[in-house]
Design a protein around this motif. Structure first.
Motif, PDB file in Angstrom:
ATOM      1  N   GLN A   1      36.675  25.709  35.948  1.00  0.00           N
ATOM      2  CA  GLN A   1      37.693  26.017  34.943  1.00  0.00           C
ATOM      3  C   GLN A   1      38.497  24.757  34.605  1.00  0.00           C
ATOM      4  O   GLN A   1      38.871  23.997  35.496  1.00  0.00           O
TER       5      GLN A   1
ATOM      6  N   HIS B   1      48.054  37.194  37.981  1.00  0.00           N
ATOM      7  CA  HIS B   1      47.932  35.734  38.084  1.00  0.00           C
ATOM      8  C   HIS B   1      47.777  35.092  36.720  1.00  0.00           C
ATOM      9  O   HIS B   1      47.234  35.686  35.794  1.00  0.00           O
TER      10      HIS B   1
ATOM     11  N   ARG C   1      40.427  29.908  44.128  1.00  0.00           N
ATOM     12  CA  ARG C   1      40.199  28.649  43.411  1.00  0.00           C
ATOM     13  C   ARG C   1      40.235  27.511  44.401  1.00  0.00           C
ATOM     14  O   ARG C   1      41.116  27.469  45.266  1.00  0.00           O
TER      15      ARG C   1
ATOM     16  N   TYR D   1      30.158  34.841  42.193  1.00  0.00           N
ATOM     17  CA  TYR D   1      30.315  34.183  40.894  1.00  0.00           C
ATOM     18  C   TYR D   1      31.001  32.851  41.122  1.00  0.00           C
ATOM     19  O   TYR D   1      31.966  32.775  41.890  1.00  0.00           O
TER      20      TYR D   1
ATOM     21  N   ASP E   1      36.286  28.252  40.514  1.00  0.00           N
ATOM     22  CA  ASP E   1      36.604  29.654  40.754  1.00  0.00           C
ATOM     23  C   ASP E   1      35.473  30.296  41.541  1.00  0.00           C
ATOM     24  O   ASP E   1      34.293  30.123  41.196  1.00  0.00           O
TER      25      ASP E   1
HETATM   26  O1  GTQ Z   1      41.272  32.399  36.315  1.00  0.00           O
HETATM   27  O2  GTQ Z   1      41.712  34.510  36.262  1.00  0.00           O
HETATM   28  O3  GTQ Z   1      36.362  32.052  36.387  1.00  0.00           O
HETATM   29  O4  GTQ Z   1      39.857  36.116  35.433  1.00  0.00           O
HETATM   30  C1  GTQ Z   1      36.732  34.284  35.769  1.00  0.00           C
HETATM   31  C2  GTQ Z   1      37.631  35.322  35.534  1.00  0.00           C
HETATM   32  C3  GTQ Z   1      38.558  32.842  36.294  1.00  0.00           C
HETATM   33  C4  GTQ Z   1      40.916  33.574  36.219  1.00  0.00           C
HETATM   34  C5  GTQ Z   1      37.215  33.070  36.147  1.00  0.00           C
HETATM   35  C6  GTQ Z   1      38.989  35.105  35.674  1.00  0.00           C
HETATM   36  C7  GTQ Z   1      39.456  33.865  36.054  1.00  0.00           C
END
Ligand code: GTQ
Length: 343
Positions: A97, A149, A116, A93, A163
């Motif tokens: 973000q 987190h 990330r 995936y 991400d």
């Molecule tokens: O930043 O915790 O792109 O939980 C997808 C699920 C980021 C995050 C994503 C998530 C996060």
């Protein structure tokens, strides 16, 4: 391989009898699930340009407040899997973000592992299990399975990061879920400093469980310097893997991550491997070619290439190095015994 019987070859009443008992004949589908020589792949070669993503992501910042998003992400979806599946490949995936100054993405923990790769902006941080990890361009920050987190932002410009999660495979296993939490007190910092140099590490390590993730932030400045050092040696592929510094094994258990430098003008041929691969341009520009597809990546552009395909990477600049972040599912495939390199 000879042709096998088709579903239509069977009497309709027999097929109805099977269906009524939740039974299926294998032979009409055998070649589909076990294709000769090479798997069928829904993953399509595809690229996403940051110039396309950025204005749409900033627009999401205007349209959707954090309270209505929790994580404000545009997912880089591979149409081969169907956009609604939100998959880049069978296991990977990808999402871009956005966090705006003063915003806070609340604490949670989940079974999928995430990393990330910071794309732009200053002043944001991720707190992972109490450790405050500053986010700077090119840094890799781990949020391994089960660790709390949350993301905060004390700066004054938008911060964007890529991400990378193993969500598709964990979801497929019916093992994906989240637990919401409270804002974490910051209790530690500096795992990046503690493990800054290969070959040495903090001494009191023997009390740590084998399941620990000792290093949560891999600063780009250190990774880049390591690549530049490696580039002065005779090695052809100037590439480093992100590993757990205490075990030397992959940083996470399902997806694998590396950073690669192409010297000015360099072309690098990668043999076909059984893993789909994601390429994300950290600095410079490069082309990624596979079969009859070729993508030009500028800074912050991302592409995905299916497995079992030879890939050619070329630095598009004759005088500047290019730096590429790579993600694949080699750790998972190796554990399962299906990983292959075809030369
Ligand atoms: O930043 O915790 O792109 O939980 C997808 C699920 C980021 C995050 C994503 C998530 C996060």
């Amino acid at each position: 391989m000879h042709e096998l019987g088709r579903l239509e070859d069977l009497p309709e009443s027999y097929r109805a009898d099977l269906t009524a008992r939740n039974l299926v004949p294998l032979w009409p589908s055998l070649r589909a699930v076990l294709p000769p020589g090479k798997p069928t792949s829904r993953t399509q070669p595809i690229s996403w340009s940051y110039a396309d993503i950025r204005p749409l992501l900033l627009k999401a910042g205007e349209l959707t407040p954090m309270e209505k998003a929790e994580r404000r992400v545009l997912v880089l979806a591979n149409p081969g899997h169907g956009l609604e599946k939100m998959q880049a490949s069978s296991t990977i995936y990808l999402g871009m973000q956005l966090l705006l100054p003063g915003e806070w993405a609340p604490s949670h923990r989940h079974t999928p592992n995430a990393v990330r790769m910071i794309v732009e902006g200053k002043g944001a941080y991720t707190t992972v299990e109490g450790e405050k990890c500053p986010m700077e361009r090119g840094d890799l920050i781990l949020t391994p399975t089960g660790l709390w987190h949350e993301h905060g932002h004390d700066g004054n410009e938008p911060v964007v990061w890529l991400d990378v999660l193993d969500l598709p495979i964990v979801y497929y296993m019916e093992a994906s879920y989240v637990t919401p939490g409270e804002r974490q007190p910051i209790t530690s910092a500096g795992s990046d400093r503690a493990y800054q140099r290969g070959g040495v590490m903090p001494t009191p390590m023997f009390t740590r469980s084998a399941n620990a993730f000792p290093m949560l932030r891999y600063p780009w400045a250190d990774v880049k310097a390591t690549l530049q050092g490696l580039a002065t040696t005779a090695t052809e592929a100037v590439q480093v893997s992100y590993v757990n510094p205490e075990t030397g094994l992959d940083a996470l258990k399902i997806l694998g991550f590396s950073a690669l430098m192409l010297r000015p003008g360099q072309t690098l041929n990668l043999p076909a491997r059984s893993t789909a691969m994601v390429f994300h341009e950290i600095e410079g520009s490069a082309s990624v070619s596979a079969a009859d597809q070729s993508f030009s990546l500028k800074e912050a552009d991302t592409c995905c290439i299916p497995g079992y395909t030879p890939i050619t990477l070329s630095n598009l600049s004759a005088d500047q190095p290019a730096f590429i972040f790579i993600a694949d599912d080699a750790p998972l495939q190796k554990k399962l015994g299906v990983y292959e390199v075809r030369s």
